[in-house]
Design a protein around this motif. Structure first.
Motif, PDB file in Angstrom:
ATOM      1  N   PHE A  22       1.125  -1.010   0.067  1.00 48.73           N
ATOM      2  CA  PHE A  22      -0.214  -0.516   0.311  1.00 48.73           C
ATOM      3  C   PHE A  22       1.050   1.160   0.063  1.00 48.73           C
ATOM      4  CE2 PHE A  22      -2.272  -2.976   2.461  1.00 48.73           C
ATOM      5  CZ  PHE A  22      -3.576  -3.238   1.522  1.00 48.73           C
ATOM      6  N   GLU A  71       1.368   5.738  -1.092  1.00 49.99           N
ATOM      7  CA  GLU A  71       0.678   6.987  -0.047  1.00 49.99           C
ATOM      8  C   GLU A  71      -0.303   7.546  -1.212  1.00 49.99           C
ATOM      9  OE1 GLU A  71       1.198   8.633   2.311  1.00 49.99           O
ATOM     10  OE2 GLU A  71       2.465   7.069   3.148  1.00 49.99           O
ATOM     11  N   GLU A 101      -4.550   8.508  -1.800  1.00 54.11           N
ATOM     12  CA  GLU A 101      -6.056   9.033  -0.842  1.00 54.11           C
ATOM     13  C   GLU A 101      -6.982   8.259  -2.182  1.00 54.11           C
ATOM     14  OE1 GLU A 101      -7.080  10.168   1.264  1.00 54.11           O
ATOM     15  OE2 GLU A 101      -5.263  11.580   2.081  1.00 54.11           O
ATOM     16  N   PRO A 102      -8.660   8.093  -1.616  1.00 53.27           N
ATOM     17  CA  PRO A 102      -8.945   8.087  -0.576  1.00 53.27           C
ATOM     18  C   PRO A 102      -8.025   6.540   0.639  1.00 53.27           C
ATOM     19  CG  PRO A 102     -10.351   6.864  -2.227  1.00 53.27           C
ATOM     20  CD  PRO A 102      -9.318   7.586  -2.490  1.00 53.27           C
ATOM     21  N   SER A 103      -8.777   6.080   0.949  1.00 56.09           N
ATOM     22  CA  SER A 103      -8.319   4.922   1.893  1.00 56.09           C
ATOM     23  C   SER A 103      -9.151   3.588   0.955  1.00 56.09           C
ATOM     24  CB  SER A 103      -8.769   4.464   3.681  1.00 56.09           C
ATOM     25  OG  SER A 103      -9.876   5.361   3.703  1.00 56.09           O
ATOM     26  N   ILE A 104      -8.524   3.124   1.229  1.00 56.63           N
ATOM     27  CA  ILE A 104      -9.462   1.383   0.572  1.00 56.63           C
ATOM     28  C   ILE A 104      -9.761   0.383   2.048  1.00 56.63           C
ATOM     29  CG2 ILE A 104      -9.388  -0.197  -1.036  1.00 56.63           C
ATOM     30  CD1 ILE A 104      -7.030   0.886  -1.568  1.00 56.63           C
ATOM     31  N   PRO A 105     -11.544   0.490   2.329  1.00 56.02           N
ATOM     32  CA  PRO A 105     -11.986  -0.235   3.388  1.00 56.02           C
ATOM     33  C   PRO A 105     -12.004  -1.344   3.252  1.00 56.02           C
ATOM     34  CG  PRO A 105     -13.135   1.036   2.620  1.00 56.02           C
ATOM     35  CD  PRO A 105     -12.341   1.832   1.886  1.00 56.02           C
TER      36      PRO A 105
END
Length: 202
Positions: free
Chosen positions: A156, A158, A160-164
């Motif tokens: 992973f 750096e 955006e956005p986060s990945i749930p």
């Protein structure tokens, strides 16, 4: 029912996925071999980035020709359709190989809509990242090795956005390797400090 896309990665405790040949082999056993094989048994198509394809194509055809204990698995890989993402002109001499026509998201979405068996990746970090970002990866299989490599590319990056993600399955091998299977989390948990404090009874 749409085809499923699964990706399998060897990963260290500190998130490194680069050059697993330098740290992975001491942890390989029958349990891991079965897990890797199971993730490919339902697949008809393999997706590759250029670097991973070159690595596979440089090893598995020779193992198939040699006829040793790995020949059966090597033949299975050789018989599968292989799609390679590359901006250049890769050497596609390994049978059933073709260069992708379009970007990762376009090709993956089109493949999911076609009839047939599942689609798999092994390695190919850049392709996995793009599938995750596009919401097209159905399962992420992480074989977490109990070693901190401390150098190399992490899975992973750096951004955006986060990945749930949602944990679908977990298994511990006798070597200490964790076999973790994640899928997209369409309803991730919410809340902040106040909710956490309330849960602790503060």
């Amino acid at each position: 029912m749409p085809r499923k896309i699964t990706a399998s990665m060897f990963i260290s405790l500190d998130g490194v996925v680069e050059a697993p040949d330098q740290w992975h082999f001491p942890y390989f056993n029958d349990e891991m071999g079965a897990a890797v094989g199971a993730s490919l048994n339902t697949a008809e198509v393999l997706l590759f980035g250029r670097r991973t394809y070159d690595s596979f194509a440089g090893a598995w055809p020779g193992r198939e020709a040699a006829g040793g204990e790995e020949a059966g698995f090597a033949k299975q890989l050789g018989d599968m359709r292989k799609i390679v993402f590359s901006h250049g002109r890769p050497d596609l001499s390994w049978r059933n190989s073709e260069q992708a026509r379009g970007d990762v998201a376009e090709v993956a979405a089109a493949l999911k809509g076609e009839p047939g068996g599942d689609i798999a990746l092994s390695g190919s970090v850049s392709v996995v990242r793009q599938l995750l970002a596009a919401g097209l990866l159905d399962e992420l299989h992480l074989l977490v090795h109990p070693i901190a490599v401390r150098k190399g590319m992490r899975l992973f990056d750096e951004g955006e956005p986060s990945i749930p993600l949602k944990l679908l399955k977990s298994e511990t091998f006798t070597t200490g390797v964790l076999n973790l299977v994640y899928g997209p989390d369409t309803a991730p948990p919410t809340g902040g400090y106040e909710e956490a404090a309330a849960a602790l009874g503060e």
